[in-house]
Write an enzyme that holds these catalytic residues in place. Structure first.
Site, mmCIF file in Angstrom:
data_model
loop_
_atom_site.group_PDB
_atom_site.id
_atom_site.type_symbol
_atom_site.label_atom_id
_atom_site.label_comp_id
_atom_site.label_asym_id
_atom_site.label_seq_id
_atom_site.Cartn_x
_atom_site.Cartn_y
_atom_site.Cartn_z
ATOM 1 N N GLU A 397 1.119 -0.947 -0.334
ATOM 2 C CA GLU A 397 0.122 -0.087 -0.142
ATOM 3 C C GLU A 397 0.588 1.438 0.032
ATOM 4 O O GLU A 397 1.588 1.644 0.857
ATOM 5 C CB GLU A 397 -0.669 -0.272 1.603
ATOM 6 C CG GLU A 397 -1.975 0.468 1.509
ATOM 7 C CD GLU A 397 -1.725 2.349 1.159
ATOM 8 O OE1 GLU A 397 -2.365 3.016 0.302
ATOM 9 O OE2 GLU A 397 -1.229 2.700 2.633
ATOM 10 N N HIS A 398 0.662 2.120 -0.588
ATOM 11 C CA HIS A 398 1.827 2.727 -1.491
ATOM 12 C C HIS A 398 1.446 4.457 -0.905
ATOM 13 O O HIS A 398 2.257 5.080 -1.179
ATOM 14 C CB HIS A 398 1.672 2.866 -2.651
ATOM 15 C CG HIS A 398 2.203 4.306 -3.230
ATOM 16 N ND1 HIS A 398 3.547 3.909 -2.817
ATOM 17 C CD2 HIS A 398 3.245 4.034 -4.737
ATOM 18 C CE1 HIS A 398 4.846 5.088 -3.169
ATOM 19 N NE2 HIS A 398 4.355 4.907 -5.076
ATOM 20 N N SER A 399 -0.142 4.854 0.220
ATOM 21 C CA SER A 399 0.429 5.862 0.180
ATOM 22 C C SER A 399 1.268 6.664 1.219
ATOM 23 O O SER A 399 1.442 7.918 1.802
ATOM 24 C CB SER A 399 -1.322 5.624 1.495
ATOM 25 O OG SER A 399 -1.803 5.075 2.962
ATOM 26 N N SER A 401 4.897 4.932 2.079
ATOM 27 C CA SER A 401 6.105 4.128 2.391
ATOM 28 C C SER A 401 6.343 4.509 0.704
ATOM 29 O O SER A 401 5.361 4.292 -0.383
ATOM 30 C CB SER A 401 5.758 3.342 2.449
ATOM 31 O OG SER A 401 5.142 2.368 2.325
#
Length: 685
Positions: A397-399, A401
């Site tokens: 999940e990119h938000s 990190s």
């Protein structure tokens, strides 16, 4: 930019990067030297010392005393923007003159006002932390708009994957089932990494912000109407395993001195973690638990509805369903809380499409990116995805990190999983383990008809999205980074030129290309954009065309010029002197300060050339580490390509994705990229 190379850069190299960016802006040598001395003083407190830092300092402090994120001068940003625009206007001199005039008017008018406002806000925030406009960088206040405000599904549109290399041939698996062996070894090493962070034993990389590493512990993205939220569960004790669309929680921490299994469920305080009183569930015990989970899932009928499909749909729909689940009963709320708080999610693939998929295959890349149309997935969390063959990847999940933080994690985890010695990767600290029988708890759901209907719609939508997504894994083996360096050019530039040439051959024009650069050498730094299309790259692409008549020597010279310009742009972006973040915040400020329907800078920000050169037809990122096999992500525009690549020592794996209905073709793109790379090899040899 290559996160691996950047992660190993010394303090001296970082100073050089900053000076290079400042020099490009026309700064005097006196100012440059003062900036260098200041950078050394502000960064040298602990950077490179290897001194451990506490979890609280990682999360809330600045243990390395890193400098504040800089704001480029407006003049520099406009200059860089015009440089990036010029190749797209090749052969259109009148339009180029109009765009230059437009840029000048913005720089002297609305842009100057917006920039002054931004500088004043940043100065106020720096003097009054944490401030109301941004805690640590001028982008902080608006960063959530890039991820958490977006209502698009996380699957395909947000979450990338990183595939792990298989174990060395000398490794003896801990279980006869390769899927269970990989999953148990990974979780055993990952919880060591988590414990290292919580117990204050984490040793920062020299000059690299540690904040994201603290967020790696139990953080979940939670859907909310209009804007998602992030919630951290750093006292979590469990992981969640998903297989057969069923979810199971396993407690992985316990008290070192405990003799009864019931005490495993006692919630320990963070102080107890720091005193080192807890032990870890051993890899062998984890393997036994996962073996039991697989058997239990096979023995059960398929669940009536799999809530995980909701994490792959648009965020407002998921937020509506989640609110209904939270309000319905305690069973659903308990399962949601268990998913949110998990230290990691493990997806054990069980579908026929991936049973025989080798690691370096398109089938594996697709499975790692989306699962089998969202089966066994929870996209709101980082998750380890393991195929029946044992091939594995982390879908993250990119938000909150970026790749560099997860490469640090995966590097230490992979080396620990397989006991691989390394001169550059530190072994994880030894921990006490236990093998007490740990009860595995299935997470149950009581789903009302309207929720089951929403899940069915989410599943159908995700299946439609996945069927419209083309994925191609190009496993290019003719040469790698080592050969390119012998040619005296940038390995990253060579691959970027192949992307531009391939797109040019397929679509007859240059693409707008985004390449991710890391700004983690600043406090709370995230990423900046390298605009890789330049006048130098255009001249090289034109020389590659059959009708150009250019000789090998001429092409080689043009490649060298393109490489030099690419390095210059990459260094500037890594020094936070790029274009994108500055323009992004100025544009948001213009909306905030708008009077009625009129906003400042409207003529500039709404100009077709601005839109053209900011619509990332090719979204690219390079992460090169020997413990990774390949990585990829989806396109960021409907008519674009997602290009995740690695410039490994002797090969270059590239994952190419596109939406077939948009006139793009991932397979054709792969063929043209390969042909261009071979052409470049011929030029340089």
């Amino acid at each position: 930019m290559d996160d691996g190379e950047e992660g190993g850069t010394s303090l001296l190299a970082w100073v050089r990067t900053v000076l290079s960016a400042l020099l490009c802006a026309g700064t005097s040598w006196t100012v440059l030297m003062k900036a260098a001395l200041k950078a050394c003083r502000t960064t040298a407190t602990k950077a490179g010392s290897g001194n451990p830092t506490t979890f609280e300092d990682m999360l809330h402090g600045n243990p390395l005393k890193l400098p504040r994120y800089p704001i480029p001068s407006l003049k520099m940003t406009m200059q860089r923007w015009l440089e990036s625009v010029r190749p797209h206007l090749e052969g259109r001199p009148e339009e180029w003159q109009r765009v230059k005039q437009l840029a000048k008017e913005f720089e002297m008018g609305d842009g100057a006002i917006l920039h002054r406002c931004l500088v004043q806000r940043d100065a106020y925030t720096a003097a009054h932390p944490p401030g109301v406009f941004g805690k640590h960088t001028y982008v902080d206040y608006h960063w959530e708009d890039l991820y958490l405000v977006g209502r698009y599904p996380c699957a395909i549109n947000c979450n990338p994957y990183m595939a792990l290399q298989p174990p060395p041939k000398t490794y003896t698996p801990i279980h006869s089932d390769p899927q269970v062996a990989t999953a148990a070894a990974f979780v055993s090493a990952h919880i060591k990494y988590v414990d290292m962070i919580l117990s204050g034993k984490f040793e920062p990389d020299a000059g690299i912000c540690v904040h994201q590493h603290a967020l790696q512990v139990g953080t979940a993205r939670t859907p909310k109407r209009g804007c998602d939220t992030l919630v951290q569960h750093h006292q979590s004790q469990h992981i969640v395993v998903i297989t057969g669309n069923r979810m199971y929680a396993i407690e992985v921490f316990g008290s070192r001195n405990k003799s009864s299994q019931s005490d495993c469920h006692h919630v320990r305080t963070h102080a107890a973690v720091q005193q080192g009183r807890r032990s870890h569930l051993s890899a062998a015990a984890l393997a036994t638990a996962m073996e039991g989970i697989k058997a239990a899932a096979r023995a059960c009928p398929p669940p009536v509805g799999f809530v995980g499909y909701m994490t792959g749909t648009d965020r407002d729909s998921w937020a509506h369903v989640r609110a209904a689940l939270e309000a319905s009963n305690g069973v659903n709320m308990a399962s949601l809380q268990a998913m949110d708080a998990a230290l990691c999610v493990v997806a054990l693939e069980d579908g026929p499409d991936v049973k025989a998929a080798p690691l370096m295959s398109t089938a594996a890349a697709r499975a790692f990116l989306t699962g089998q149309c969202g089966r066994n997935r929870w996209f709101d969390k980082h998750q380890l995805c393991v195929l029946p063959s044992g091939a594995a990847a982390v879908n993250f999940e990119h938000s909150y990190s970026d790749g560099m933080a997860w490469c640090r994690n995966l590097g230490q985890v992979w080396h620990d999983m397989y006991s691989v010695p390394s001169r550059t990767v530190k072994r994880l600290p030894a921990v006490p383990t236990h093998t007490w029988p740990v009860p595995v708890r299935e997470l149950h759901w009581e789903l009302q008809p309207q929720i089951l209907k929403a899940i069915a719609l989410a599943k159908d939508g995700l299946e439609a999205d996945c069927s419209g997504l083309s994925v191609e894994l190009l496993d290019f083996r003719a040469f790698g980074r080592a050969d390119i360096k012998r040619w005296g050019v940038s390995p990253d530039c060579v691959v970027q030129m192949a992307f531009q040439a391939a797109y040019y051959a397929l679509h007859g024009r240059l693409p707008a290309v985004y390449e991710s650069a890391t700004t983690h050498r600043f406090h709370h730094g995230r990423t900046e954009t390298i605009r890789t299309v330049t006048s130098a790259s255009l001249r090289f692409i034109q020389a590659l065309q059959p009708a150009s008549g250019a000789s090998k020597a001429e092409k080689r010279k043009l490649l060298g010029a393109a490489s030099a310009k690419h390095r210059e742009n990459a260094r500037a972006s890594n020094a936070a002197m790029g274009v994108e973040r500055h323009f992004y915040v100025l544009k948001l400020l213009a909306r905030e300060l708008a009077t009625g329907a009129e906003s400042m800078g409207k003529a500039f920000f709404n100009h077709p050339v601005f839109e053209l050169t900011s619509t990332w037809v090719c979204s690219t990122s390079n992460v090169a580490h020997p413990f990774l096999a390949h990585f990829g992500f989806g396109p960021v525009t409907a008519a674009g390509y997602g290009l995740g690549y690695m410039t490994q020592a002797d090969y270059i794996p590239i994952c190419i994705s596109s939406f077939a209905a948009a006139g793009t073709d991932a397979s054709a793109m792969a063929r043209h990229i390969e042909a261009t790379l071979l052409h470049i090899q011929d030029i340089c040899n």
